[in-house]
Design an enzyme around this catalytic site. Structure first.
Site, PDB file in Angstrom:
ATOM      1  CG  HIS A  18      -1.762   1.142   1.095  1.00 55.60           C
ATOM      2  ND1 HIS A  18      -2.850   1.098   0.227  1.00 55.60           N
ATOM      3  CD2 HIS A  18      -1.809   2.285   2.075  1.00 55.60           C
ATOM      4  CE1 HIS A  18      -3.565   2.433   0.474  1.00 55.60           C
ATOM      5  NE2 HIS A  18      -3.047   3.137   1.482  1.00 55.60           N
ATOM      6  CD  GLU A  69     -10.751 -11.799   8.566  1.00 53.23           C
ATOM      7  OE1 GLU A  69      -9.589 -11.152   8.835  1.00 53.23           O
ATOM      8  OE2 GLU A  69     -10.631 -13.241   8.529  1.00 53.23           O
TER       9      GLU A  69
HETATM   10  C1  GRF Z   1       0.952   0.657  -6.334  1.00 49.67           C
HETATM   11  O1  GRF Z   1       0.899   1.905  -6.072  1.00 49.67           O
HETATM   12  C2  GRF Z   1       0.641  -0.243  -4.943  1.00 49.67           C
HETATM   13  O2  GRF Z   1       1.116   0.440  -3.926  1.00 49.67           O
HETATM   14  C3  GRF Z   1      -0.943  -0.060  -5.032  1.00 49.67           C
HETATM   15  O3  GRF Z   1      -1.297  -0.227  -6.381  1.00 49.67           O
HETATM   16  C4  GRF Z   1      -0.175   0.376  -7.133  1.00 49.67           C
HETATM   17  C5  GRF Z   1       0.112  -0.927  -8.296  1.00 49.67           C
HETATM   18  O4  GRF Z   1       1.236  -0.421  -9.200  1.00 49.67           O
HETATM   19  N1  GRF Z   1      -1.475  -1.107  -4.309  1.00 49.67           N
HETATM   20  P1  GRF Z   1       1.559  -1.445  -9.994  1.00 49.67           P
HETATM   21  O5  GRF Z   1       0.563  -2.166 -10.854  1.00 49.67           O
HETATM   22  O6  GRF Z   1       2.497  -2.506  -9.126  1.00 49.67           O
HETATM   23  O7  GRF Z   1       2.641  -0.729 -11.049  1.00 49.67           O
END
Ligand code: GRF
Length: 200
Positions: free
Chosen positions: A109, A142
């Site tokens: 995240h 969850e």
């Molecule tokens: C990233 O910013 C990640 O942190 C979030 O979604 C984005 C995915 O980017 N969960 P990618 O598809 O891996 O380039």
């Protein structure tokens, strides 16, 4: 060698960073399957070009979240998957899925959790005016963006940033700590005690 599944919906840059570390021999694992809920996801295309096993699971063909996730779990089991990496997978995972793979689903995240959960986390942080932002690799439970934290990385917010330049700085760190967390998991080096994750 642990069997890894990657679930993605978009460009797949985090997936590529994990794949790269595997190819360099830095992870005791292999990619068993790449799954997407979007037929045209760039990450899925890349996986296909790499000759990986790819599956598009169309949400329109399922009646509700759990029915969809039952199909995902079936595919994961069929491929002997031991670790699930969510890498820009833009769906909320059902409690059923979580319970089938408890402490075996990772997510990245783009914020320092528990701040700025949900969509556009980098923009949320930028607009809030924080001086430091970052990213978090955590186990999935969850609740959204809530599970036990494995690794975090911090980046400064500069005076002349906009949310795009900040996102780029964060993304560089994502590409460093996600593969590192996968390596720790595959090396059996993570011990989970409640909310705390210890590297052993
Ligand atoms: C990233 O910013 C990640 O942190 C979030 O979604 C984005 C995915 O980017 N969960 P990618 O598809 O891996 O380039």
């Amino acid at each position: 060698m642990k069997k890894i599944a990657v679930l993605l919906s978009g460009r797949g840059s985090n997936f590529i960073s994990i794949k790269k570390k595997i190819d360099e021999g830095g992870i005791n694992g292999e990619i068993a399957v790449v799954i997407s809920n979007k037929a045209d996801a760039k990450g899925l295309e890349f996986a296909r070009e790499q000759g990986l096993n790819t599956v598009f699971v169309n949400p329109k063909e399922f009646d509700g979240r759990e029915a969809y996730d039952r199909e995902l779990v079936r595919i994961l089991r069929e491929n002997g998957v031991e670790l699930v990496c969510l890498a820009g997978f833009m769906r909320i995972i059902s409690p059923y899925f979580v319970s089938e793979f408890r402490n075996r689903i990772l997510n990245i995240h783009p914020s320092l959790l528990p701040s700025f959960k949900g969509l556009d986390a980098q923009k949320q942080a930028f607009e809030y005016g924080v001086k430091f932002a970052g990213c978090t690799v955590h186990f999935v439970d969850e609740e959204m963006d809530h599970g036990s934290i494995i690794l975090q990385a911090v980046v400064p917010v500069m005076q002349d940033d906009d949310d795009h330049s900040l996102s780029e700085r964060i993304l560089k760190e994502e590409h460093r700590i996600y593969p590192e967390a996968v390596a720790l998991f595959c090396g059996d080096r993570l011990k989970v005690e409640g909310r705390k994750v210890f590297v052993i």
